[in-house]
Design a protein around this motif. Structure first.
Motif, PDB file in Angstrom:
ATOM      1  N   CYS A 487       0.825  -1.210   0.000  1.00 60.47           N
ATOM      2  CA  CYS A 487       0.000   0.000   0.000  1.00 60.47           C
ATOM      3  C   CYS A 487       0.857   1.256   0.000  1.00 60.47           C
ATOM      4  O   CYS A 487       2.051   1.222   0.305  1.00 60.47           O
ATOM      5  N   VAL A 513      -4.378   5.726   3.874  1.00 56.82           N
ATOM      6  CA  VAL A 513      -3.791   4.595   3.162  1.00 56.82           C
ATOM      7  C   VAL A 513      -4.478   4.426   1.819  1.00 56.82           C
ATOM      8  O   VAL A 513      -5.704   4.565   1.712  1.00 56.82           O
ATOM      9  N   LEU A 515      -5.171   1.735  -0.946  1.00 56.17           N
ATOM     10  CA  LEU A 515      -5.148   0.291  -1.137  1.00 56.17           C
ATOM     11  C   LEU A 515      -5.148  -0.037  -2.622  1.00 56.17           C
ATOM     12  O   LEU A 515      -5.883   0.587  -3.397  1.00 56.17           O
ATOM     13  N   SER A 538      -5.885   2.829  -7.074  1.00 53.44           N
ATOM     14  CA  SER A 538      -5.825   2.648  -5.631  1.00 53.44           C
ATOM     15  C   SER A 538      -7.049   3.261  -4.977  1.00 53.44           C
ATOM     16  O   SER A 538      -7.677   4.173  -5.520  1.00 53.44           O
TER      17      SER A 538
END
Length: 634
Positions: A487, A513, A515, A538
């Motif tokens: 990540c 974050v 992913l 992402s």
């Protein structure tokens, strides 16, 4: 029913056939036999032994002589060639040059029959054995293989079942031998019995133990000291070639690869590390680097050292750093001893060789243990409002304008434009890490700073962020922060400024974050959440422990121990230089010293008389490094 009965009667009448007197039979050719004396046959013989030992040499010669006599006993056989592979395994076709040349000659129509001792001599791999048998049988005219021990001729119709069984037996025999050899090696290693191949700098005594060959040891020291002083493997190899020094095998020409092998061989510092590689598949014999796939065994102090362990470890770090284009610098962790950044550790994205614990130990060398725990105790002072239970909402929820942040990926670091604006478009900075509190300090760097980083560049007349490559350091940062290596993480920063002093503090503990949408596991999604195949590269997400709250406790943030120095200290001392913390270069020969030792060894090489070698003991260093030795004086 009558129609069906009539059809059956017609079929019965038709299958009664005709009289044998009315039918002429044209007989087929009888099955081919390798011993048919009426037809000339061009015969090839294949011979193989698996090792090149003396005992196998006799077997090799016996097979060649036997088949030469056998071919001569048949007047209709003409010997094409004896194709022989000596010292080659039968489980793989690698390096079986004679075998492959024989197959090629078959395709060129030069061979009619192949003779070999047994299936195991032909191949110990089922796929290779059956595959080549079928391949040669499919040629026109077909080529048969005679396995003498099993009495199998592959042009016989009923040969393949027996051949398949025998090939499986041959392969399994190799498998069993491989298991037995591995078990034997494992038992040797468990008792500390290691293989000691020929090694530059050492000879073997009558007990098979490694003893220092002083003249060769000088070459080893020269290689290590030249590398510590900043020379490359290519430069060292060229220098040794020019001086006429010989390798362990007696070659006068050195190459960079052999220099690198010497630099990475732990035996030169007196240790032995067994099973650095292993072979996953006994069929292809391809070795792989042992990444904890099999037990490894290290014996420290197995024999007398030529190079000190400190110098050896330093060289390994230099080699590792060179992979990330880190040249001419031996990394050394430094820690800020005082001021608001007390306990922060110097960082360079291209430093390799340091582990997460090294950064923590460097921080501990300055801060007391209780300051390294990261624990915070909420305290309500008399006369203040009691704000326990109140939270300071996280800035990430507001997408604040002009908020600086840094984006971390497993290989790169990149700040946004507002980071540059906060630090007044400074192009070079220094990174400092607080490993326990999860803080990254970015402060303007000085020209003589060894950890100076260029984080901005000019584009179209403007200063813009520059991508910083950090594949060497970032895995350690990910480990310290507990981040997922697949990540990306975006961390907000806050500017602290007082007069001419300024520093940007990046908070690593509360990141956003990103992913990866492909292969997203259930751990990152709520139960029942559908996934969109057309989602972006992402997905922005937040830590699971943020669920059910808007932010952190008021006192948790207001009384943060790691930021108390900025609030309470009158003198931040943001430009305080770091001091060595003893991690990275303990008792390592300096580049200047290493260069001097190497030059002294060069003088010895030039004055060395091959007929009267000198074996004087080398002088020891004064810093109690009992194995480092410099040069000899005549």
């Amino acid at each position: 029913m009558n129609d069906i009965r009539n059809q059956k009667n017609l079929i019965r009448e038709r299958y009664k056939g005709i009289s044998s007197q009315e039918l002429e039979v044209l007989p087929a050719r009888p099955p081919e036999s390798p011993y048919d004396s009426s037809v000339m046959k061009r015969v090839a013989v294949y011979v193989r032994v698996s090792t090149d030992g003396l005992s196998q040499t006799s077997s090799y010669e016996l097979q060649k002589n036997h088949y030469t006599d056998l071919v001569n006993q048949h007047p209709n056989w003409q010997l094409v060639e004896i194709y022989a592979d000596e010292g080659i395994s039968g489980t793989s076709l690698n390096h079986r040059d004679a075998f492959l040349r024989m197959v090629e000659d078959c395709h060129l129509g030069r061979i009619d029959i192949i003779l070999t001792k047994s299936v195991s001599r032909f191949a110990r791999n089922i796929i290779d054995c059956i595959g080549y048998v079928r391949q040669l049988k499919a040629l026109s005219p077909p080529i048969g293989i005679k396995f003498e021990a099993e009495n199998i001729f592959t042009l016989d119709d009923n040969s393949e079942m027996a051949l398949s069984f025998m090939a499986a037996m041959a392969q399994e025999e190799s498998h069993n031998k491989s298991d037995i050899m591995n078990a034997s090696v494992e038992m040797r290693f468990r008792r500390g019995i290691f293989l000691t191949p020929a090694l530059l700098g050492y000879d073997k005594n009558e007990k098979g133990e490694l003893v220092i060959n002083e003249q060769e040891a000088k070459i080893v020291r020269f290689i290590f000291y030249r590398y510590l002083s900043g020379s490359s493997c290519r430069e060292i190899a060229d220098h040794l070639t020019q001086m006429g020094q010989s390798t362990k095998k007696g070659n006068s020409v050195w190459n960079p690869g052999s220099i690198l092998e010497i630099l990475q061989n732990e035996r030169h510092c007196g240790d032995v590390l067994a099973r650095k590689t292993w072979t996953p598949n006994y069929l292809d014999h391809k070795s792989r680097k042992n990444r904890q796939d099999r037990n490894q065994y290290r014996h420290n102090g197995h024999h007398h050292a030529i190079i000190s362990k400190e110098d050896f470890i330093a060289v390994q770090k230099l080699i590792f750093n060179a992979r990330f284009k880190g040249k001419g610098i031996l990394p050394e962790l430094r820690v800020i001893p005082s001021g608001a950044l007390k306990g922060f550790v110097s960082v360079h994205p291209r430093w390799a060789g340091f582990k997460a614990r090294d950064y923590q130990d460097a921080c501990r060398s300055i801060l007391p243990e209780d300051a390294c725990t990261g624990a915070r105790t909420a305290e309500v002072f008399p006369g203040d409002f009691d704000l326990r239970g109140y939270e300071v909402t996280r800035a990430q929820f507001f997408t604040p304008v002009r908020q600086p942040y840094v984006l971390f990926t497993p290989r790169t670091i990149r700040c946004n434009q507002f980071c540059l604006q906060k630090l007044e478009k400074i192009r070079t900075v220094e990174f400092l890490l607080q490993p326990f509190h999860g803080l990254l300090a970015v402060r303007p760097s000085t020209e003589d700073c060894g950890t100076r980083i260029v984080w901005a560049r000019e584009k179209d007349g403007q200063i813009v962020p520059r991508k910083i490559h950090g594949a060497a350091f970032l895995p350690v940062l990910y480990e310290l922060c507990g981040w997922n290596p697949h990540c990306k993480y975006r961390c907000l920063g806050y500017l602290w400024k007082k007069g001419s002093e300024q520093v940007l503090i990046i908070h690593l503990r509360e990141p956003e974050v990103f992913l990866p949408s492909e292969g997203l596991s259930e751990d990152f999604t709520e139960p029942g959440t559908a996934r969109n195949a057309e989602s972006p590269v992402s997905l922005l997400a937040y830590p699971r422990d943020w669920y059910g709250s808007f932010g952190t406790s008021f006192y948790y943030q207001a009384q943060a121990a790691e930021l108390a120095a900025f609030r309470n200290s009158k003198d931040w001392q943001l430009h305080s230089p770091g001091i060595p913390c003893g991690i990275g270069q303990p008792n390592v020969t300096s580049p200047t010293e290493a260069g001097q030792y190497a030059e002294e060894l060069v003088k010895e090489f030039t004055s060395y008389d091959a007929n009267h070698p000198t074996n004087h003991p080398c002088k020891e260093e004064t810093n109690e490094r009992n194995v480092r030795q410099s040069s000899l004086s005549h």
